[in-house]
Design a protein around this motif. Sequence first.
Motif, PDB file in Angstrom:
ATOM      1  N   UNK A 113      15.159  19.936  81.204  1.00  0.00           N
ATOM      2  CA  UNK A 113      13.154  19.511  81.181  1.00  0.00           C
ATOM      3  C   UNK A 113      12.391  19.264  80.637  1.00  0.00           C
ATOM      4  N   UNK A 114      12.527  17.385  81.944  1.00  0.00           N
ATOM      5  CA  UNK A 114      12.072  16.335  80.718  1.00  0.00           C
ATOM      6  C   UNK A 114      10.097  16.268  81.726  1.00  0.00           C
ATOM      7  N   UNK A 144      13.260  18.599  77.503  1.00  0.00           N
ATOM      8  CA  UNK A 144      12.995  20.819  76.723  1.00  0.00           C
ATOM      9  C   UNK A 144      14.371  20.876  76.757  1.00  0.00           C
ATOM     10  N   UNK A 145      15.302  21.641  76.121  1.00  0.00           N
ATOM     11  CA  UNK A 145      16.731  22.185  76.230  1.00  0.00           C
ATOM     12  C   UNK A 145      16.698  23.062  75.466  1.00  0.00           C
ATOM     13  N   UNK A 146      17.948  24.070  76.103  1.00  0.00           N
ATOM     14  CA  UNK A 146      17.861  25.039  75.489  1.00  0.00           C
ATOM     15  C   UNK A 146      19.320  25.261  75.496  1.00  0.00           C
ATOM     16  N   UNK A 154      15.755  18.892  85.380  1.00  0.00           N
ATOM     17  CA  UNK A 154      14.190  18.716  86.059  1.00  0.00           C
ATOM     18  C   UNK A 154      13.708  17.954  85.348  1.00  0.00           C
ATOM     19  N   UNK A 155      12.864  17.072  86.501  1.00  0.00           N
ATOM     20  CA  UNK A 155      11.928  16.000  85.687  1.00  0.00           C
ATOM     21  C   UNK A 155      10.649  15.928  86.696  1.00  0.00           C
ATOM     22  N   UNK A 156       9.755  16.478  85.522  1.00  0.00           N
ATOM     23  CA  UNK A 156       8.045  17.475  86.238  1.00  0.00           C
ATOM     24  C   UNK A 156       7.243  16.646  85.350  1.00  0.00           C
ATOM     25  N   UNK A 157       5.985  16.345  86.637  1.00  0.00           N
ATOM     26  CA  UNK A 157       4.845  15.191  85.273  1.00  0.00           C
ATOM     27  C   UNK A 157       4.852  13.914  86.882  1.00  0.00           C
ATOM     28  N   UNK A 208      12.003  21.823  71.378  1.00  0.00           N
ATOM     29  CA  UNK A 208      10.575  20.674  72.326  1.00  0.00           C
ATOM     30  C   UNK A 208      10.292  19.097  71.812  1.00  0.00           C
ATOM     31  N   UNK A 209      11.631  17.992  72.294  1.00  0.00           N
ATOM     32  CA  UNK A 209      11.295  16.721  71.705  1.00  0.00           C
ATOM     33  C   UNK A 209      11.057  15.794  72.032  1.00  0.00           C
TER      34      UNK A 209
END
Length: 255
Positions: A217-218, A185-187, A143-146, A194-195
Motif C-alpha cells: 500500500x502506497x 506499508x508492507x505485510x 494500492x495507491x492512496x492519498x 511502514x517505511x
Amino acid sequence: MFKIKHIPYKQFLITLLVGSLLIGCKSSKKINYFQDEKGHEIEENITLFQPTIQFGDILTINVASTEPEAALPFNIYESQIGNLARPLPYIVNADGEINFPGLGKFKVAQLTIKQVTDELHKKLLPYLNNPIVNVRLNNFRVSVLGEVRNPGSYSVQSERINILEAIAQAGDLTIYGKRKTVTLIREQNGKRTSTTIDLTDKNLFSSPYYYLAQNDIIYVESNKTRVNASAVGPNTGIIVSTLSILISLAAILVD
C-alpha cells in the motif's frame, strides 16, 4: 487625512515578478522527482527482483508433459463445461503450504515463483517424462492512496512493478502530495512494516523498497496547502473575493 505614499508602477511590477519567481523556485524543489544538484550521471545495475509467496496468496499451477495423459492427475479443474475447463487455484494456508495432487502438502511460503517451479519440476521427474510446470501468482496487486489523481487498487499481470510505475498507474501525484514522505506499508512473514520513501532522492533506485511486493500500500500525504485549503472550507470564496478587491485597490493607488 493620512498621506498615501506613491509607489512607481514599474517598481511595483518588478517587485511582484521577483516575488513570483522566488515562490516558483521554492515550489519546484517540493514537486520535482530525483533531484540532484551536481547533475552527474549515475549508472546502476538493474535488480532482478522476484516477490516471495506469502500466506493467503493465490496460485495457479499447470503441469504438462510430452505424455499429456500422464500429466492429468497433477492438475485440478473446476467442473468442465463443453471443452472448457478452468484450473482451480491453490490458496497458501497459514502454514505456508498448498496441497498438491499426487505430491501432498508442499511448502511454498518464502519461495519465489521460480523456486516453486523448479521444486515442482524436481518432484515430478519420477512420474513424468520431461514435465513442464507453469506457476502464476494471481493476487499480485498494489494500492495507491492519498494525493494521487486516481487512487485505487491495481492488479499487476507481470508480477513485477516498481513504486514509480504504481504511482504512474494512479495518474501521478497531485501538486498537493508530499514527495519527500511517501509511506509504503508492507505485510510480509506475518509482520506489517511502514517505511517512508523520498521520491526526490535518486537513491530511491537502489532502495530495497523500489520494487513492490504483492498487496503493498502506497500512501501519499497532503501538504500544508491542501490542509489549509480544507480548513478554510466554505470561506474560500469570500477570501478570494477580498484579495481580488485589495489587489484592485492597490493597482489604483499606485497608478
